[in-house]
Each structure stands twice: as C-alpha cells, then as structure tokens.
Design an enzyme around this catalytic site. Structure first.
Site, PDB file in Angstrom:
ATOM      1  CB  THR A   1      84.851  20.035   8.657  1.00  0.00           C
ATOM      2  OG1 THR A   1      84.385  19.918   7.225  1.00  0.00           O
ATOM      3  CG2 THR A   1      83.714  20.282   9.403  1.00  0.00           C
TER       4      THR A   1
ATOM      5  CB  CYS B   1      85.234  20.234  -0.484  1.00  0.00           C
ATOM      6  SG  CYS B   1      84.576  21.535   0.506  1.00  0.00           S
TER       7      CYS B   1
ATOM      8  CG  ASP C   1      81.439  33.301  10.507  1.00  0.00           C
ATOM      9  OD1 ASP C   1      81.074  32.370   9.776  1.00  0.00           O
ATOM     10  OD2 ASP C   1      82.353  33.345  11.316  1.00  0.00           O
TER      11      ASP C   1
ATOM     12  CB  THR D   1      81.837  17.607   4.254  1.00  0.00           C
ATOM     13  OG1 THR D   1      80.885  18.485   3.285  1.00  0.00           O
ATOM     14  CG2 THR D   1      82.005  16.485   3.801  1.00  0.00           C
TER      15      THR D   1
ATOM     16  CG  PHE E   1      74.775  17.066  -2.391  1.00  0.00           C
ATOM     17  CD1 PHE E   1      76.081  16.115  -2.325  1.00  0.00           C
ATOM     18  CD2 PHE E   1      74.030  16.635  -1.860  1.00  0.00           C
ATOM     19  CE1 PHE E   1      75.950  14.912  -1.751  1.00  0.00           C
ATOM     20  CE2 PHE E   1      73.845  15.816  -1.004  1.00  0.00           C
ATOM     21  CZ  PHE E   1      74.762  14.690  -1.181  1.00  0.00           C
TER      22      PHE E   1
ATOM     23  CB  ALA F   1      79.539  23.148  -7.567  1.00  0.00           C
ATOM     24  CD  GLU F   2      83.656  27.671  -3.435  1.00  0.00           C
ATOM     25  OE1 GLU F   2      84.258  28.364  -3.886  1.00  0.00           O
ATOM     26  OE2 GLU F   2      83.990  27.072  -2.389  1.00  0.00           O
TER      27      GLU F   2
HETATM   28  P1  NAD Z   1      84.106  28.714   5.275  1.00  0.00           P
HETATM   29  O1  NAD Z   1      85.403  28.463   5.742  1.00  0.00           O
HETATM   30  O2  NAD Z   1      83.767  29.460   4.061  1.00  0.00           O
HETATM   31  O3  NAD Z   1      83.025  28.899   6.243  1.00  0.00           O
HETATM   32  C1  NAD Z   1      83.084  28.553   7.642  1.00  0.00           C
HETATM   33  C2  NAD Z   1      82.571  29.696   8.846  1.00  0.00           C
HETATM   34  O4  NAD Z   1      82.396  29.008   9.948  1.00  0.00           O
HETATM   35  C3  NAD Z   1      83.975  30.481   8.751  1.00  0.00           C
HETATM   36  O5  NAD Z   1      83.189  32.094   8.381  1.00  0.00           O
HETATM   37  C4  NAD Z   1      84.248  30.633  10.351  1.00  0.00           C
HETATM   38  O6  NAD Z   1      84.481  31.707  10.779  1.00  0.00           O
HETATM   39  C5  NAD Z   1      82.832  29.964  10.829  1.00  0.00           C
HETATM   40  N1  NAD Z   1      83.029  29.353  12.307  1.00  0.00           N
HETATM   41  C6  NAD Z   1      83.812  28.723  12.564  1.00  0.00           C
HETATM   42  N2  NAD Z   1      83.730  28.243  14.023  1.00  0.00           N
HETATM   43  C7  NAD Z   1      82.618  28.914  14.272  1.00  0.00           C
HETATM   44  C8  NAD Z   1      82.013  29.113  15.682  1.00  0.00           C
HETATM   45  N3  NAD Z   1      82.131  28.401  16.667  1.00  0.00           N
HETATM   46  N4  NAD Z   1      81.003  30.166  15.613  1.00  0.00           N
HETATM   47  C9  NAD Z   1      80.467  30.590  14.458  1.00  0.00           C
HETATM   48  N5  NAD Z   1      81.184  30.807  13.422  1.00  0.00           N
HETATM   49  C10 NAD Z   1      82.029  29.737  13.204  1.00  0.00           C
HETATM   50  O7  NAD Z   1      83.615  27.040   4.972  1.00  0.00           O
HETATM   51  P2  NAD Z   1      82.804  26.508   3.732  1.00  0.00           P
HETATM   52  O8  NAD Z   1      83.252  26.633   2.507  1.00  0.00           O
HETATM   53  O9  NAD Z   1      81.418  27.210   3.946  1.00  0.00           O
HETATM   54  O10 NAD Z   1      82.387  25.188   4.228  1.00  0.00           O
HETATM   55  C11 NAD Z   1      81.723  24.612   5.244  1.00  0.00           C
HETATM   56  C12 NAD Z   1      81.585  23.270   5.399  1.00  0.00           C
HETATM   57  O11 NAD Z   1      80.603  22.869   4.351  1.00  0.00           O
HETATM   58  C13 NAD Z   1      82.751  22.338   5.240  1.00  0.00           C
HETATM   59  O12 NAD Z   1      82.442  21.232   6.073  1.00  0.00           O
HETATM   60  C14 NAD Z   1      82.643  22.168   3.750  1.00  0.00           C
HETATM   61  O13 NAD Z   1      83.434  20.734   3.697  1.00  0.00           O
HETATM   62  C15 NAD Z   1      81.346  21.769   3.509  1.00  0.00           C
HETATM   63  N6  NAD Z   1      81.024  22.141   2.129  1.00  0.00           N
HETATM   64  C16 NAD Z   1      81.263  23.111   1.410  1.00  0.00           C
HETATM   65  C17 NAD Z   1      81.266  23.346  -0.123  1.00  0.00           C
HETATM   66  C18 NAD Z   1      81.919  24.672  -0.726  1.00  0.00           C
HETATM   67  O14 NAD Z   1      81.558  24.802  -1.898  1.00  0.00           O
HETATM   68  N7  NAD Z   1      82.570  25.343  -0.073  1.00  0.00           N
HETATM   69  C19 NAD Z   1      80.165  22.667  -0.430  1.00  0.00           C
HETATM   70  C20 NAD Z   1      79.417  21.673   0.119  1.00  0.00           C
HETATM   71  C21 NAD Z   1      79.859  21.361   1.371  1.00  0.00           C
HETATM   72  C1  UGA Z   2      82.431  20.383  -5.473  1.00  0.00           C
HETATM   73  C2  UGA Z   2      81.310  19.439  -5.982  1.00  0.00           C
HETATM   74  O1  UGA Z   2      80.946  19.549  -7.294  1.00  0.00           O
HETATM   75  C3  UGA Z   2      79.769  19.819  -5.150  1.00  0.00           C
HETATM   76  O2  UGA Z   2      78.908  18.857  -5.359  1.00  0.00           O
HETATM   77  C4  UGA Z   2      80.395  19.856  -3.668  1.00  0.00           C
HETATM   78  O3  UGA Z   2      79.232  20.127  -2.802  1.00  0.00           O
HETATM   79  C5  UGA Z   2      81.509  20.654  -3.455  1.00  0.00           C
HETATM   80  O4  UGA Z   2      82.757  20.230  -4.112  1.00  0.00           O
HETATM   81  C6  UGA Z   2      82.100  20.429  -2.010  1.00  0.00           C
HETATM   82  O5  UGA Z   2      81.780  19.672  -1.235  1.00  0.00           O
HETATM   83  O6  UGA Z   2      82.821  21.427  -1.443  1.00  0.00           O
HETATM   84  P1  UGA Z   2      83.269  22.711  -6.189  1.00  0.00           P
HETATM   85  O7  UGA Z   2      84.655  22.034  -5.667  1.00  0.00           O
HETATM   86  O8  UGA Z   2      82.804  24.045  -5.720  1.00  0.00           O
HETATM   87  O9  UGA Z   2      82.192  21.615  -5.988  1.00  0.00           O
HETATM   88  O10 UGA Z   2      83.519  22.664  -7.777  1.00  0.00           O
HETATM   89  P2  UGA Z   2      83.586  21.463  -8.816  1.00  0.00           P
HETATM   90  O11 UGA Z   2      82.758  22.004  -9.913  1.00  0.00           O
HETATM   91  O12 UGA Z   2      83.076  20.046  -8.284  1.00  0.00           O
HETATM   92  O13 UGA Z   2      85.160  21.468  -9.422  1.00  0.00           O
HETATM   93  C7  UGA Z   2      86.197  21.159  -8.461  1.00  0.00           C
HETATM   94  C8  UGA Z   2      87.304  21.096  -9.475  1.00  0.00           C
HETATM   95  O14 UGA Z   2      87.493  20.180 -10.424  1.00  0.00           O
HETATM   96  C9  UGA Z   2      87.685  22.579 -10.194  1.00  0.00           C
HETATM   97  O15 UGA Z   2      89.059  22.670  -9.836  1.00  0.00           O
HETATM   98  C10 UGA Z   2      87.303  22.235 -11.668  1.00  0.00           C
HETATM   99  O16 UGA Z   2      88.107  23.000 -12.207  1.00  0.00           O
HETATM  100  C11 UGA Z   2      87.776  20.747 -11.655  1.00  0.00           C
HETATM  101  N1  UGA Z   2      87.107  19.921 -12.615  1.00  0.00           N
HETATM  102  C12 UGA Z   2      85.848  19.823 -12.850  1.00  0.00           C
HETATM  103  C13 UGA Z   2      87.641  19.455 -13.843  1.00  0.00           C
HETATM  104  O17 UGA Z   2      89.180  19.623 -13.848  1.00  0.00           O
HETATM  105  N2  UGA Z   2      87.316  18.709 -14.925  1.00  0.00           N
HETATM  106  C14 UGA Z   2      85.952  18.612 -14.843  1.00  0.00           C
HETATM  107  O18 UGA Z   2      85.504  17.858 -15.682  1.00  0.00           O
HETATM  108  C15 UGA Z   2      85.264  19.149 -13.929  1.00  0.00           C
END
Ligand code: NAD
Ligand code: UGA
Length: 457
Positions: free
Chosen positions: A90, A274, A35, A130, A160, A162-163
C-alpha cells in the site's frame, strides 16, 4: 485433510514471515501464500528466500511442503480458502488526487475484485496491510456488490513486526490487534482469527476492537514510533550547538518510566518502507477531515527526519574542508537498519545522494544490501563502487561514513583501516555505533550525532 484453509495474498516482508509462523503453530491449518511476482514465489520455494530475516529460513524449511505452500495461481487458490489475509503493498500514491500523500489502494482494490470474482462461498477477508482508517467500508462495498449474494466479513488485523526482528516479533508479540464489526457475523469472524493466534499468543495479548480503531491504531503506532526518533534527533542538533551529549540526554530522559528508553537512539533518521508513508497517509486523512492543525503537527516528524540527513551531509562537507570533489568516501551500511537487506527509504540513500551531488567518489559496503544500493543510486552509475569487503572499501578513502548500525562494523580492525586511508582520516558515525575514543586514539577525527566531535584538526 486440514481443519481450515488460510490463504495469504502478497508474499512480501509481511505475508511470508507471518504465514510461516502461523503455519508452524497451526499444523491443522493449511496455509497457502500467493503472489503475482513469480520470481518472489520461486525464491520462497528455494533455499535462497527473497527476504533476509534471522530465524526465517529454519521456520520455512520446517513447514514448507507440509502445511505451508507458496504459489502463483492467485485466482485458483481463492475459492478453497476460508480465511484470506491480504498483505499486498500500500505505497504512497504517486499520481492524481492525493499524490505524494495518500495511500495507493489500487493493489488492494484489484485483490478485492479478484476475491469477489473467484468466490462461490462466504469468506473472512483479513486486512493485514496497513490501510487508511475506514478502508474496510470501501472494500466492503466492493465485496458486497455481488449478485451471488456471498457474505464476506472484513476483519482488520494490522501487523506490527519490525524488519530484522520479524520472527521474534511474530513469535512473542507485544500484542495482536484484531478489529471486527459488532454484528454476529463480525464477532464470529473475529473469533476465527483470534483462534489462529491463540495457538501461541497468550490471550491477554490478543486485543480486540472495532474495525476503525484497529485500522487507525496501526497508523498511530507507527507515527508515535517515528515521532520519538524525530524528537531525539531534533535535540541532537541542539546538543551539537551546546556541547551536551545526546546519549547522556537520552539515557536521563528515558529512565523516566513514563517515557521509557526505547526508540530514543539519535542517528540519521528513520528509514524503512512504512514510517514515512504511514505519516503521509495520516496527514492526508486528517486534512480530508478538515483537521489541518493535526496534519501540520505530524508533518513536522517528517520534516525533522529530512533535516537530520541534510544536516549530516553538510557537516561532512564542512569538516572535509568544504570540498569533497573526487574524494573517495567509504560508506559502511546501506540498509535502512541492521539485520535486513531492505533499503526502502534508507537514510543512506539521501546521505549518498548528497555526497554524490558534491562529486565525491563512494565505495559502498553493506553485508546484505548491495543490490538495493545499486538500484537506488543507478542514476549515479560510475560515481560509486559496491564493495563486499569493508577493508577494500576504506582503502585510500578520505573518510568513512557509518550509515547503518550493523554490529559487525564495531569489531573491524580500525587501526589496520587507518593505515590504508588518506590523511587526515575522518569517521562520520551517523549511528553513534563505534567506540569513538578508541578511534580518536588511533588517529581519526571522529564526528558523531549530537555529541561533541573528537577532532584532531
Ligand atoms: P511487499 O511489497 O514486500 O509485498 C507485497 C507483495 O504483494 C508483493 O510481493 C506484490 O507482488 C504482492 N501483490 C501486489 N498485488 C498483488 C495481487 N493482486 N495479487 C497477489 N500479490 C500481489 O510489502 P510488505 O513490506 O510486505 O508490506 C505489505 C503491507 O504490510 C503494507 O501495507 C505495509 O505497510 C504493511 N506492513 C509492512 C511491514 C514491514 O515491515 N515491511 C510491517 C508492518 C506492516
Ligand atoms: C517499524 C515498526 O517498528 C513496526 O512496529 C511496524 O510494524 C513497521 O515499521 C511497519 O509498519 O512497517 P521497521 O521499519 O521495520 O518497523 O523498523 P524499526 O525498528 O521501527 O526502525 C525504523 C527506522 O527507525 C530505522 O531506520 C531505524 O534505524 C530507525 N530508528 C529506530 C532510529 O533511528 N532510532 C531508534 O531509536 C529506533
């Protein structure tokens, strides 16, 4: 010597946990996560990981330094890798064409150019972020524009997780989706990525498809999940007008096996990094293909989400005698959901802003997200305090607002809290989390989402 070298560019919420789980199940693969954010990498290499996820610390400490490494020398790590996962952010574009809707692909493009510049041999590049459907075509054009004649195969493998449940989701996923081209090299790359997941994911859960279906499925899965939340929240407003109870309605509807019970919990609407950005992206793509009806359809999911938060703030103000100027209100929860410290797009942000605009004085308590709260509300500095103790947050408050569904809020001593509050004391449960009847018996006026109020006034 390792059998294969995996590199992941982007050590965020996706890159870090995903690679930790791969490293744990594939001891014969070296997994390096890089990173540009030095602070983040420093924390991945410490006991204080940059993200909070139940179970993550244990996995990282078991494999870090063995076959999992966190580093900042992005350029230097590229050429040694056979497979490069890219999980950079993204976000929604904030400028120029498509501002406010389209995905900002600048980090992806920079990464693609970095890969190209630093490669001397063929590689598989995996889209973990994504991305809009057909991004692989654009990335492919960048990677193919090389005089070195190196072959890069682009594979889509959206995440996919979820946090808050990332480790469970990664360990036992509903499915793993991998999309590749129909060509021989595409199918060979697909097999390489399938082989990684086969270490722990049953084969019937590894789904393969075209690159375009894979890219689009990720956006659609998030849109469908968000749509369910907006659907139930829209009905919660109707319940409040008709004295129906949203919990009973959700149960009755969700017991239909064709509908199912999940994602029908009414509340303050969805947050997280997201759902909003991916739906905006979907509507932008639809518009670009001239499908304005499709775009309008999905926009409503976002409209209801904002409406739900505005509605909740209005109810608080109205119930508190149409003025909250100078009144202390305790906010329980700031993260966008329980079990995470992440506040990106948290419903609590809009709710707090709504209350602060009305000149309330907030005392915000969250077990993990106070740093995020301080940043998200910095323009209101002086109008809120951050409280590590829920009891002091509630002391002398006129109302408590439940903004996140942290389970620890359920077991607080509300009789003790009630004693220390101004009267009449209100609870506005934005997550329908607490035992409302018990709170009412203690003396609170209780307002909840989509359920008849238990008001003492
Ligand atoms: P994030 O912001 O937590 O992490 C992305 C990281 O990429 C950052 O630490 C940033 O410094 C680094 N970065 C950017 N440009 C860079 C480069 N040129 N070289 C090296 N590092 C670089 O993002 P995230 O939450 O991990 O999400 C990443 C992707 O995954 C997004 O497209 C998001 O939509 C997707 N996604 C997120 C979740 C989620 O729960 N957060 C779940 C599924 C998919
Ligand atoms: C969501 C999807 O669940 C993941 O599959 C996906 O990978 C991710 O987005 C992503 O692409 O970032 P996340 O956002 O971490 O995951 O959490 P969710 O559990 O989906 O909850 C999203 C939001 O909806 C939260 O604010 C939660 O409180 C709310 N929620 C969820 C409700 O209000 N009601 C519900 O019944 C479920």
């Amino acid at each position: 010597m390792f059998k294969k070298n995996i590199l992941c560019i982007g050590a965020g919420y996706v890159g870090g946990p995903t690679m930790a789980v791969i490293a744990r199940h594939c001891p014969e693969y070296q997994v390096v996560v890089v990173d540009i954010n030095h602070d983040r990498i420093m924390r991945w290499n410490s006991d204080n990981l940059p993200i909070f996820e139940p179970g993550l610390d244990e996995i990282v400490s078991a494999v870090r330094g063995k076959n999992l490494f966190f580093r900042t020398d992005v350029d230097e790590q590229i050429d040694g890798a056979d497979i490069i996962f890219v999980s950079v952010n993204t976000p929604t574009k904030t400028f120029g064409l498509g501002a406010g809707k389209a995905a900002d692909l600048q980090f992806w493009e920079i990464t693609a150019r970095q890969i190209l510049k630093n490669s001397s041999k063929p590689k598989i590049v995996v889209e973990k972020s994504t991305l809009p459907v057909r991004t692989a075509a654009a990335i492919g054009r960048i990677l193919d524009s090389n005089e070195k004649k190196i072959h890069f195969e682009i594979v889509s493998n959206p995440e996919f997780l979820a946090e808050g449940s990332a480790i469970r989701d990664l360990e036992t996923p509903d499915r793993v989706l991998i999309g590749a081209r129909e060509t021989d090299s595409g199918q060979a790359a697909l097999k390489e990525v399938v082989d990684i997941y086969k270490h722990w994911v049953p084969e019937e859960k590894i789904l393969t498809s075209s690159v375009w279906s894979s890219e689009l499925s990720k956006l659609v899965a998030n849109a469908f999940l968000a749509q369910r939340v907006s659907s139930i929240n829209s009905i919660s407003a109707l319940c409040e007008k008709t004295n129906a109870d949203i919990e009973e309605v959700a149960k009755a509807v969700g017991m239909d096996s064709r509908i199912g019970p999940k994602f029908l919990k009414a509340g303050l609407g969805f947050g997280g990094s997201c759902f909003k950005k991916d739906i905006l992206n979907l509507t932008y793509i639809a518009e670009n293909y001239g499908l304005s009806e499709v775009a309008r359809y999905w926009e409503q999911v976002l409209e209801i989400n904002s409406y739900q938060q505005r509605r909740f703030v209005d109810i608080i103000i109205k119930q508190m005698f149409n003025t909250i100027v100078g009144k202390k209100i305790a906010i329980f929860g700031f993260a966008f959901k329980a079990d995470t410290g992440d506040t990106r797009e948290s419903p609590a942000i809009n709710v707090c802003r709504g209350l602060l605009d009305e000149k309330a004085q907030l005392a915000i308590h969250d077990p993990k997200a106070l740093d995020g709260a301080a940043k998200d509300l910095e323009e209101y500095a002086g109008q809120f305090t951050l409280e590590s103790d829920p009891y002091s947050a509630a002391s002398k408050a006129h109302a408590i607002v439940i903004a996140t569904d942290w389970s620890q809020f359920v077991s607080l001593d509300y009789a003790r809290i009630f004693e220390t509050m101004e009267k009449p004391a209100f609870i506005f449960d934005g997550r329908n989390l607490l035992d409302h009847r018990k709170l009412y018996q203690i003396g609170f006026s209780v307002h909840r989402i989509g359920r008849p109020p238990l008001s003492r006034l």
